[in-house]
Design an enzyme around this catalytic site. Structure first.
Site, short mmCIF file in Angstrom:
data_model
loop_
_atom_site.label_atom_id
_atom_site.label_comp_id
_atom_site.label_asym_id
_atom_site.label_seq_id
_atom_site.Cartn_x
_atom_site.Cartn_y
_atom_site.Cartn_z
N SER A 87 -23.45 24.44 7.95
CA SER A 87 -23.30 23.06 8.39
C SER A 87 -21.84 22.62 8.22
O SER A 87 -21.01 23.35 7.67
CB SER A 87 -24.21 22.15 7.56
N GLN A 89 -20.63 20.47 6.19
CA GLN A 89 -20.27 20.38 4.78
C GLN A 89 -20.83 21.58 3.98
O GLN A 89 -21.26 21.45 2.84
CB GLN A 89 -20.77 19.07 4.17
N SER A 90 -20.79 22.75 4.58
CA SER A 90 -21.34 23.96 3.95
C SER A 90 -20.58 24.34 2.67
O SER A 90 -19.38 24.60 2.71
CB SER A 90 -21.28 25.12 4.94
N ASN A 91 -21.30 24.37 1.55
CA ASN A 91 -20.72 24.86 0.30
C ASN A 91 -20.41 26.35 0.40
O ASN A 91 -19.42 26.84 -0.15
CB ASN A 91 -21.69 24.63 -0.86
N CYS A 93 -19.54 28.07 3.12
CA CYS A 93 -18.30 28.30 3.88
C CYS A 93 -17.08 27.99 3.03
O CYS A 93 -16.10 28.74 3.03
CB CYS A 93 -18.31 27.47 5.15
#
Length: 364
Positions: A87, A89-91, A93
């Site tokens: 997403s 706000q992917s943690n 990534c």
């Protein structure tokens, strides 16, 4: 420079089909466990918290545990690029961006979003760190399924990078949830045992977003005799999706006779408006927990899971094995800076901000 460390698998996991040869230490291990006065918990229960939000700073959270094995695999394969997705706000990534740059690997992210133009991709929260690390970001439709939309794009991108640079790419599933990443939380379970898991706790509870943490903890618990009960509180998708994911993982590691329902309690009903979307009640809960306990819960994962835990302890206490509950904090601190908490924080703390323009003036 980070070094490849030969991985020593715990004896109780040696029967698994695939065991990584190496890991790279990216996390600060032995994160503490302490009592947690979580608001709203019935008095008969004692809640404790495992602080995997303290695995590092920019590499904080549960994702770095998986990356220790995934990035080691990428290094062994001599990959010049890592491709993954998630997403906005992917943690996962964000942690991958930091780890990749520390290992001199170029990160590429397929980001699910409604954005129609590059100018619409922001630079707040996790995205700020993605962009600081110089990650290539590819905007794909928000509803893109992994197998049919994201994975084929990853493969196409890897082919293009190979043609342009001559370098191989390491393709990593969403959340780093694979038979390689699985060993991140097998390692954590080994750590939990050393911290008294079997003697001090009856249940372990955690947020479930991609299924990797749930798989690692529940499979480890099964292999060591199921001394505690594992509960995965879903923040996206549904029980069918996660059941299929866990069962596939069990097959991949040749535990074919074991099924998800034998090792894991999947808890639904607490994702609110949906993945990455918050209700007013959820934001108020996060604010209350922060103010009363000093524990910061991100709105996407830990916030929903902790609120779900409180509701389950009140409404379905019989689903728990005992009264000593361990909540695993999976991190996500940078997700708190996406702006979703701004209005409620300003409202709740407006009386705590005082003007004092001159030394001899009264406080306003």
């Amino acid at each position: 420079m980070y070094k490849l460390i030969p991985y020593v698998c715990p004896k109780w996991a040696k029967q698994l089909h695939y065991i990584p040869k190496y890991r790279i230490q990216l996390a600060n291990p032995e994160t503490p466990i302490h009592r947690w006065s979580l608001p709203g918990v019935p008095s008969k229960f004692k809640v404790f918290i495992k602080r995997d939000d303290m695995t590092g700073s920019t590499l904080s959270g549960n994702k770095v545990r998986k990356l220790e094995f995934l990035m080691a695999d990428a290094v062994v394969r001599e990959c010049g690029h890592v491709i993954t997705g998630g997403s906005v706000q992917s943690n996962h990534c964000r942690a991958t961006a930091v780890a990749a740059r520390q290992l001199q690997i170029q990160p590429h992210f397929l980001i699910r979003t409604d954005a129609q133009d590059p100018s619409e991709i922001g630079s707040n929260g996790n995205l700020l760190l993605d962009r600081l690390c110089g990650a290539h970001i590819y905007a794909i439709p928000k509803k893109s399924p992994y197998e049919t939309e994201m994975k084929p794009r990853m493969e196409k991108l890897a082919k293009k990078l190979k043609e342009e640079t001559g370098e191989e790419s390491y393709l990593m599933p969403v959340g780093g949830s694979s038979s390689v990443g699985l060993f991140g939380y097998i390692t954590v379970f080994e750590e939990l045992i050393s911290q008294g898991l079997f003697n001090q706790f009856d249940d372990i509870v955690f947020a479930c977003g991609s299924g990797g943490t749930a798989a690692g903890l529940s499979i480890s618990n099964h292999l060591t005799g199921s001394h505690v009960k594992c509960h995965a509180i879903t923040v996206c998708d549904d029980k069918v999706y996660f059941t299929d994911h866990i069962n596939k993982t069990l097959c991949d590691i040749r535990l074919d006779t074991v099924h998800c329902q034998d090792v894991l309690d999947i808890v639904e009903g607490h994702k609110g408006r949906g993945y990455g979307l918050s209700t007013q009640d959820e934001l108020e809960f996060i604010m209350k927990v922060s103010r009363e306990t000093g524990i910061m819960l991100d709105p996407v994962y830990a916030g929903k899971a902790a609120m779900g835990l409180v509701k389950e302890l009140n409404n379905n206490p019989d689903r728990f094995k005992g009264e000593r509950i361990l909540f695993l904090h999976t991190g996500g601190i940078f997700g708190m800076f996406d702006g979703s908490l701004d209005s409620i924080v300003k409202e709740e703390t407006r009386n705590l901000v005082h003007m004092w323009p001159h030394m001899d003036s009264s406080l306003e």
